[in-house]
Every structure is written in C-alpha cells, then in structure tokens.
Write a protein that holds these residues in place. Structure first.
Motif, short mmCIF file in Angstrom:
data_model
loop_
_atom_site.label_atom_id
_atom_site.label_comp_id
_atom_site.label_asym_id
_atom_site.label_seq_id
_atom_site.Cartn_x
_atom_site.Cartn_y
_atom_site.Cartn_z
N ASN A 67 35.90 36.98 15.93
CA ASN A 67 35.67 36.90 17.39
C ASN A 67 34.47 36.03 17.75
OD1 ASN A 67 37.81 38.33 18.65
ND2 ASN A 67 36.93 40.26 17.92
N GLY A 68 34.29 34.96 17.00
CA GLY A 68 33.22 34.01 17.30
C GLY A 68 31.97 34.21 16.48
N SER A 69 31.92 35.26 15.66
CA SER A 69 30.73 35.52 14.87
C SER A 69 30.60 34.57 13.68
CB SER A 69 30.73 36.97 14.36
OG SER A 69 30.81 37.88 15.43
N VAL A 70 31.70 33.96 13.27
CA VAL A 70 31.71 33.06 12.12
C VAL A 70 32.45 31.78 12.50
CG1 VAL A 70 32.40 32.74 9.71
CG2 VAL A 70 31.74 35.02 10.53
N THR A 71 31.88 30.64 12.14
CA THR A 71 32.58 29.37 12.31
C THR A 71 32.58 28.62 10.97
OG1 THR A 71 30.58 28.14 12.97
CG2 THR A 71 31.90 29.17 14.73
N LYS A 72 33.68 27.92 10.73
CA LYS A 72 33.78 27.04 9.57
C LYS A 72 34.28 25.70 10.06
CE LYS A 72 35.83 26.53 4.97
NZ LYS A 72 36.77 27.11 3.97
N VAL A 73 33.40 24.73 10.10
CA VAL A 73 33.71 23.41 10.65
C VAL A 73 33.40 22.36 9.59
CG1 VAL A 73 33.25 21.75 12.49
CG2 VAL A 73 33.14 24.21 12.96
N ASP A 74 34.42 21.61 9.20
CA ASP A 74 34.27 20.58 8.16
C ASP A 74 33.60 21.15 6.91
OD1 ASP A 74 35.43 18.77 9.90
OD2 ASP A 74 33.52 18.05 10.68
N GLY A 75 34.00 22.38 6.57
CA GLY A 75 33.51 23.02 5.35
C GLY A 75 32.19 23.75 5.49
N LYS A 76 31.49 23.60 6.61
CA LYS A 76 30.20 24.25 6.81
C LYS A 76 30.39 25.58 7.52
CE LYS A 76 25.63 23.71 8.93
NZ LYS A 76 24.75 22.83 9.76
N VAL A 77 29.93 26.68 6.91
CA VAL A 77 30.10 28.02 7.46
C VAL A 77 28.78 28.50 8.06
CG1 VAL A 77 30.66 30.43 6.96
CG2 VAL A 77 31.91 28.58 5.80
N THR A 78 28.84 28.98 9.30
CA THR A 78 27.69 29.62 9.94
C THR A 78 28.12 30.99 10.45
OG1 THR A 78 28.16 28.62 12.10
CG2 THR A 78 26.70 27.40 10.63
N SER A 79 27.18 31.92 10.53
CA SER A 79 27.54 33.27 10.97
C SER A 79 26.36 33.95 11.64
CB SER A 79 28.02 34.11 9.78
OG SER A 79 27.02 34.19 8.78
N VAL A 80 26.68 34.96 12.46
CA VAL A 80 25.67 35.81 13.08
C VAL A 80 25.96 37.25 12.65
CG1 VAL A 80 25.32 34.29 15.05
CG2 VAL A 80 27.05 36.08 15.19
N HIS A 81 24.94 38.12 12.77
CA HIS A 81 25.07 39.46 12.21
C HIS A 81 24.47 40.50 13.16
CE1 HIS A 81 26.06 37.57 8.35
NE2 HIS A 81 25.11 36.70 8.67
N PHE A 82 25.00 41.72 13.10
CA PHE A 82 24.40 42.84 13.82
C PHE A 82 23.02 43.14 13.24
CE2 PHE A 82 28.98 44.23 14.33
CZ PHE A 82 29.01 44.07 15.71
N ASP A 83 22.13 43.68 14.09
CA ASP A 83 20.88 44.19 13.53
C ASP A 83 21.09 45.63 13.05
OD1 ASP A 83 20.43 46.05 15.72
OD2 ASP A 83 19.76 44.35 16.92
N ALA A 84 20.10 46.14 12.31
CA ALA A 84 20.24 47.44 11.67
C ALA A 84 20.38 48.57 12.68
CB ALA A 84 19.05 47.69 10.75
N GLN A 85 19.65 48.51 13.79
CA GLN A 85 19.72 49.58 14.78
C GLN A 85 21.09 49.62 15.44
OE1 GLN A 85 17.33 52.04 15.39
NE2 GLN A 85 19.16 52.89 16.39
N THR A 86 21.66 48.47 15.73
CA THR A 86 23.00 48.43 16.33
C THR A 86 24.02 49.06 15.39
OG1 THR A 86 22.47 46.44 17.60
CG2 THR A 86 24.80 46.93 17.26
#
Length: 269
Positions: A67-86
C-alpha cells in the motif's frame, strides 16, 4: 505521445479469481510497453507477493507494494516502517479483540497469535501470494517490536463478524502514527501515517522526474482511492467499491471483462 506511467492494483483489478493476468490485459500492457509507456504494479501485497504478479506480466515492471510502503523502481528498493509504539498499540488492540492480524516485511508475513481455524489455503495465497511457508508467528508485543525495522504495513481480516471488525477499526483510528483503509469489506489495511499508494506515486514521479499529467492508475478498493484521485487519469474498475465508483474520475468495465485492457485500448487508440 509522451510516455505515461501506468499504475495497476492487483487483486480484482489486474487479476480475478484465476490469480493470473488475462490474455487481453497482457496484450494491452505488452503493446503499450513497446510504445514506451511504463507499467507498475501498485498493490497492498508484500513486495515478494507483488513481485510474483509483476513477473507474470513482464520482466520490466516496477512495483509499488504494501500500500505504498515499499517501492521498487529500476531495481532500487525503498521502504518505510512503523515505529515501535505504533506496533505496540496495534498489537494490544487486535490481541484484545482477538482480530486476525498480519504484518508484512519485504519478504515474509508475520501473524499474531494463532492463524484462524478456518484460514484456508486460498486465504494464505491472497495474503502471501504463492509462498505460505513465509509465515512467522508473533506471540507478544515484545516479539513484534523485535521485527520493527522490517515491518512495512499490516492487515486485519475478519470475514465473519462485521461488528467486531468495526470495533477494531474505531480503536485503531485513534493510534498515533497509523492510517487505516480497506481493500475489501472484511479487512482493515494498516499503513504508517501519511503513507499510501498516492504518496508512493508522488515519490516515484520525483525519482523518475516524470510529470504528474502523464500518469494513470486502475483500482477497485478504498485503499486505491487516494491513488485514483491523485493521478491524471484515475480509473475505477466496474466492480469497485461503491465509494470508489462514486469518487474516482473515470470508470472502466469490471475485472471479469478485462477492464484494464478495455480502458487502455480505448485511451491509446
């Protein structure tokens, strides 16, 4: 014509009960790819599962996953993460209500407590693609927090008790750092606050230096709505949720009648 970036939700948009893209959809995508347009999977599925669908379509598809938390574009992967309290807050609410809850990393599925007794192989396939062996059981908030740096998003699935699901939704909406949506009436999609498919498209367009007025997206669920409202041409499937059909700027036929191909063929005559 200048190339378009074209983003496609997976379940009930690009694929139906067969779990494979139809020949008509594949033909339209391949033809337009050869003309220079770029296609993306844009799914709530984890990266490994979304990538399996992308591989069915072609070797050059990029991926927006989780749902948008991870992208893979031209082989490059980026991601975001929940924090521990959430994560702690989500665990406490869903554990208290006995709601079946799953979290995703880029390559596996973590589930809280026990899998539901009626959790079928089909259910496993929808959550984990064709790799149900990727499951890891989580039995405490501490155990969940230990995986914080890899968890990108989650989903609550309760197909039998709508009132219980709504009770969970009401409590989860009060969790700081969390956004909720739905891809189907029996679930609650969980993402980091401010992260959705539209936000991922914004990041992709910036990464590729691509203008927003050359973007198109297809979807059917409420978790697709931000995406459909953000791109230049946001197309709701004929089988989309009523709220999506009402608000999306454009509409096509349903997944059973190759709605993606139908719109693409009409738009790119």
């Amino acid at each position: 014509m200048s190339p378009y970036l074209i983003f496609m939700d997976v379940d009930n948009t690009l694929i139906g009960p067969s779990l494979k893209p139809s020949p008509a959809n594949l033909d339209a995508i391949h033809r337009l790819s050869q003309a220079g347009h770029r296609f993306f999977i844009a799914s709530g599925r984890a990266l490994f599962s979304a990538q399996q669908i992308a591989n069915m379509v072609g070797p050059d598809l990029n991926v927006i996953a989780s749902n948008g938390s991870v992208t893979k574009v031209d082989g490059k992967v980026t991601s975001v993460h929940f924090d521990a309290q959430t994560l702690t807050d989500i665990y406490n609410i869903t554990h208290d209500l006995h709601l079946p809850t799953f979290f995703f990393s880029k390559d596996r599925v973590l589930y809280l407590d026990q899998l539901p007794a009626d959790y079928t192989e089909d259910g496993k396939r929808r959550v984990a693609g064709e790799a149900p062996d990727r499951y890891i059981r989580i039995d405490s908030a501490e155990h969940l927090r230990a995986h914080q740096q890899e968890i990108t998003n989650g989903i609550v699935i309760e197909p039998h008790d709508a009132a219980l699901l709504e009770a969970g939704r009401a409590r989860l909406k009060n969790v700081a750092g969390l956004d909720t949506s739905s891809s189907f009436i029996d679930n609650i999609e969980l993402t980091k606050h401010g992260v959705n498919k539209a936000d991922a498209i914004r990041r992709v367009c910036a990464q590729l230096d691509h203008p927003l007025d050359r973007t198109m997206a297809f979807g059917d669920g409420n978790n697709d709505l931000e995406m459909l409202m953000y791109v230049k041409y946001g197309v709701a499937m004929g089988n989309a949720a009523p709220n999506v059909l009402e608000k999306a700027p454009y509409r096509t036929t349903d997944v059973a009648h190759d709605g993606v191909a139908s719109y693409l063929n009409a738009f790119f005559k």
